[in-house]
Design a protein around this motif. Structure first.
Motif, PDB file in Angstrom:
ATOM      1  N   ARG A   1      45.393  38.008  37.710  1.00  0.00           N
ATOM      2  CA  ARG A   1      44.703  36.779  37.894  1.00  0.00           C
ATOM      3  C   ARG A   1      45.109  35.904  39.355  1.00  0.00           C
ATOM      4  O   ARG A   1      44.443  35.327  39.983  1.00  0.00           O
ATOM      5  N   LEU A   2      46.385  36.347  39.751  1.00  0.00           N
ATOM      6  CA  LEU A   2      47.118  35.961  40.815  1.00  0.00           C
ATOM      7  C   LEU A   2      46.115  36.484  41.969  1.00  0.00           C
ATOM      8  O   LEU A   2      45.744  35.823  42.842  1.00  0.00           O
ATOM      9  N   GLU A   3      45.997  37.806  41.983  1.00  0.00           N
ATOM     10  CA  GLU A   3      45.304  38.785  43.029  1.00  0.00           C
ATOM     11  C   GLU A   3      43.807  38.232  43.248  1.00  0.00           C
ATOM     12  O   GLU A   3      43.508  37.928  44.370  1.00  0.00           O
ATOM     13  N   GLU A   4      43.497  38.025  42.108  1.00  0.00           N
ATOM     14  CA  GLU A   4      41.935  37.384  42.261  1.00  0.00           C
ATOM     15  C   GLU A   4      41.791  35.949  42.818  1.00  0.00           C
ATOM     16  O   GLU A   4      41.083  35.769  43.637  1.00  0.00           O
ATOM     17  N   THR A   5      42.682  35.230  42.317  1.00  0.00           N
ATOM     18  CA  THR A   5      42.865  33.927  42.979  1.00  0.00           C
ATOM     19  C   THR A   5      42.977  33.891  44.425  1.00  0.00           C
ATOM     20  O   THR A   5      42.535  33.206  45.121  1.00  0.00           O
ATOM     21  N   ALA A   6      44.123  34.471  44.741  1.00  0.00           N
ATOM     22  CA  ALA A   6      44.393  34.743  46.270  1.00  0.00           C
ATOM     23  C   ALA A   6      43.293  35.171  47.056  1.00  0.00           C
ATOM     24  O   ALA A   6      42.859  34.812  48.092  1.00  0.00           O
TER      25      ALA A   6
ATOM     26  N   ILE B   1      40.138  35.090  46.099  1.00  0.00           N
ATOM     27  CA  ILE B   1      39.058  33.888  46.442  1.00  0.00           C
ATOM     28  C   ILE B   1      39.428  33.220  47.557  1.00  0.00           C
ATOM     29  O   ILE B   1      38.531  32.698  48.485  1.00  0.00           O
ATOM     30  N   PHE B   2      40.712  32.433  47.493  1.00  0.00           N
ATOM     31  CA  PHE B   2      41.135  31.575  48.683  1.00  0.00           C
ATOM     32  C   PHE B   2      41.125  32.461  49.982  1.00  0.00           C
ATOM     33  O   PHE B   2      40.752  31.679  51.156  1.00  0.00           O
ATOM     34  N   LYS B   3      41.428  33.559  50.244  1.00  0.00           N
ATOM     35  CA  LYS B   3      41.199  34.284  51.235  1.00  0.00           C
ATOM     36  C   LYS B   3      39.890  34.203  51.905  1.00  0.00           C
ATOM     37  O   LYS B   3      39.627  33.969  53.293  1.00  0.00           O
TER      38      LYS B   3
ATOM     39  N   ALA C   1      33.189  37.839  46.187  1.00  0.00           N
ATOM     40  CA  ALA C   1      34.229  36.956  45.392  1.00  0.00           C
ATOM     41  C   ALA C   1      33.291  36.264  44.811  1.00  0.00           C
ATOM     42  O   ALA C   1      33.956  35.004  44.118  1.00  0.00           O
ATOM     43  N   ARG C   2      32.022  36.351  44.515  1.00  0.00           N
ATOM     44  CA  ARG C   2      31.133  35.616  43.508  1.00  0.00           C
ATOM     45  C   ARG C   2      31.177  34.096  43.846  1.00  0.00           C
ATOM     46  O   ARG C   2      31.006  33.210  43.006  1.00  0.00           O
TER      47      ARG C   2
ATOM     48  N   PHE D   1      42.699  26.788  52.990  1.00  0.00           N
ATOM     49  CA  PHE D   1      42.498  28.139  52.316  1.00  0.00           C
ATOM     50  C   PHE D   1      43.045  29.283  52.665  1.00  0.00           C
ATOM     51  O   PHE D   1      43.456  30.104  51.887  1.00  0.00           O
TER      52      PHE D   1
ATOM     53  N   LEU E   1      46.374  29.510  51.378  1.00  0.00           N
ATOM     54  CA  LEU E   1      46.551  29.957  49.980  1.00  0.00           C
ATOM     55  C   LEU E   1      46.091  31.176  49.785  1.00  0.00           C
ATOM     56  O   LEU E   1      46.381  31.897  48.711  1.00  0.00           O
ATOM     57  N   GLY E   2      45.304  31.826  50.669  1.00  0.00           N
ATOM     58  CA  GLY E   2      44.851  33.070  50.374  1.00  0.00           C
ATOM     59  C   GLY E   2      45.764  34.536  50.422  1.00  0.00           C
ATOM     60  O   GLY E   2      45.523  35.280  51.398  1.00  0.00           O
TER      61      GLY E   2
ATOM     62  N   VAL F   1      48.622  36.692  48.117  1.00  0.00           N
ATOM     63  CA  VAL F   1      49.330  36.728  46.867  1.00  0.00           C
ATOM     64  C   VAL F   1      50.833  36.306  46.908  1.00  0.00           C
ATOM     65  O   VAL F   1      51.115  35.555  45.959  1.00  0.00           O
TER      66      VAL F   1
ATOM     67  N   MET G   1      50.631  32.706  46.929  1.00  0.00           N
ATOM     68  CA  MET G   1      50.026  31.947  45.767  1.00  0.00           C
ATOM     69  C   MET G   1      51.432  32.233  44.895  1.00  0.00           C
ATOM     70  O   MET G   1      51.343  31.221  44.001  1.00  0.00           O
TER      71      MET G   1
ATOM     72  N   ALA H   1      39.001  32.079  38.973  1.00  0.00           N
ATOM     73  CA  ALA H   1      39.328  33.340  38.929  1.00  0.00           C
ATOM     74  C   ALA H   1      39.163  33.792  37.541  1.00  0.00           C
ATOM     75  O   ALA H   1      38.837  35.053  37.238  1.00  0.00           O
TER      76      ALA H   1
END
Lengths: 110, 110
Positions: free
Chosen positions: A21-26, A28-30, A75-76, B29, B32-33, B35, B38, B107
């Motif tokens: 989840r962290l990977e995914e969130t980072a 998206i922010f990236k 990243a949808r 962003f 934040l991007g 890992v 984050m 995410a």
DNA sequence: TTTATATATGAATAATTGCTCAGATGATAA
DNA sequence: TTATCATCTGAGCAATTATTCATATATAAA
């Protein structure tokens, strides 16, 4: 490192979201963390646009924009819709909209 | 590019946030991007921690963490507080909290 | 003061990212 | 079919970024 407070560290570890989840969130922010891509998304905040409109808008080559859109799709954050030769992009959902607006609000707080 | 719908492009241009604000937002962003960053922020979501706690937590060197914290400070995402030899970090404000949670929620939507 | 600990910083290197260019794909029109 | 237009993709290069290592600063203790 003798100064480490292991108790605190362990407590925080237990409350952590899982790695994926962290990977995914980072991730998206990236994707959001680039001025050109932010411009593209802000444009799509207003209305659906095709690749060449977007290219004209950010003053970049269609190829460059297409590369960026690929990241945004992965990243949808955006969703394509073909209409004849052209492909129109729009924001994927309202959540993207909220995320963008949160970011813009934070930037305004100076 | 003959396919450009100039009317649409101009309309979107008028509604755009100004350049500085976009730069600033993308910058936030971008920070934040990553890992590691984050993880640091999620840890601070729970409680105030010193640099060596954070280093232990993300399993990185204090130096590496310090460099990351510098970026987080510059983006006003965290705030330091000295207590003797140690420096404790916390999230800068509730807005950072909201931004993080928005990201984590997005995410989760898979 | 000297010594030790916690953190910060600068320079160098390794990895990642964004762009351009050339060519591929997919759709329409002649 | 062939030609054309809009978009996509892969390779290669230039710019950016994360980490390491060595060193600097700041505080506290001896």
């Amino acid at each position: 490192m003798p100064c480490v407070n292991q108790e605190r560290v362990d407590r925080v570890r237990r409350l952590m979201p899982d790695g994926d989840r962290l990977e995914e969130t980072a991730g998206i922010f990236k994707v959001l963390g680039d001025v050109t891509r932010m411009k593209l998304l802000c444009a799509l905040l207003e209305e659906e646009l095709c690749v060449c409109d977007l290219a004209e808008f950010v003053e970049a080559s269609p190829s460059a924009v297409s590369h960026q859109l690929r990241l945004l799709r992965a990243a949808r954050l955006v969703r394509p819709r073909r209409e004849g030769k052209m492909i129109y992009y729009r924001l994927d959902d309202d959540h993207v909209r909220r995320l963008l607006k949160e970011g813009l609000v934070h930037a305004a707080e100076d």
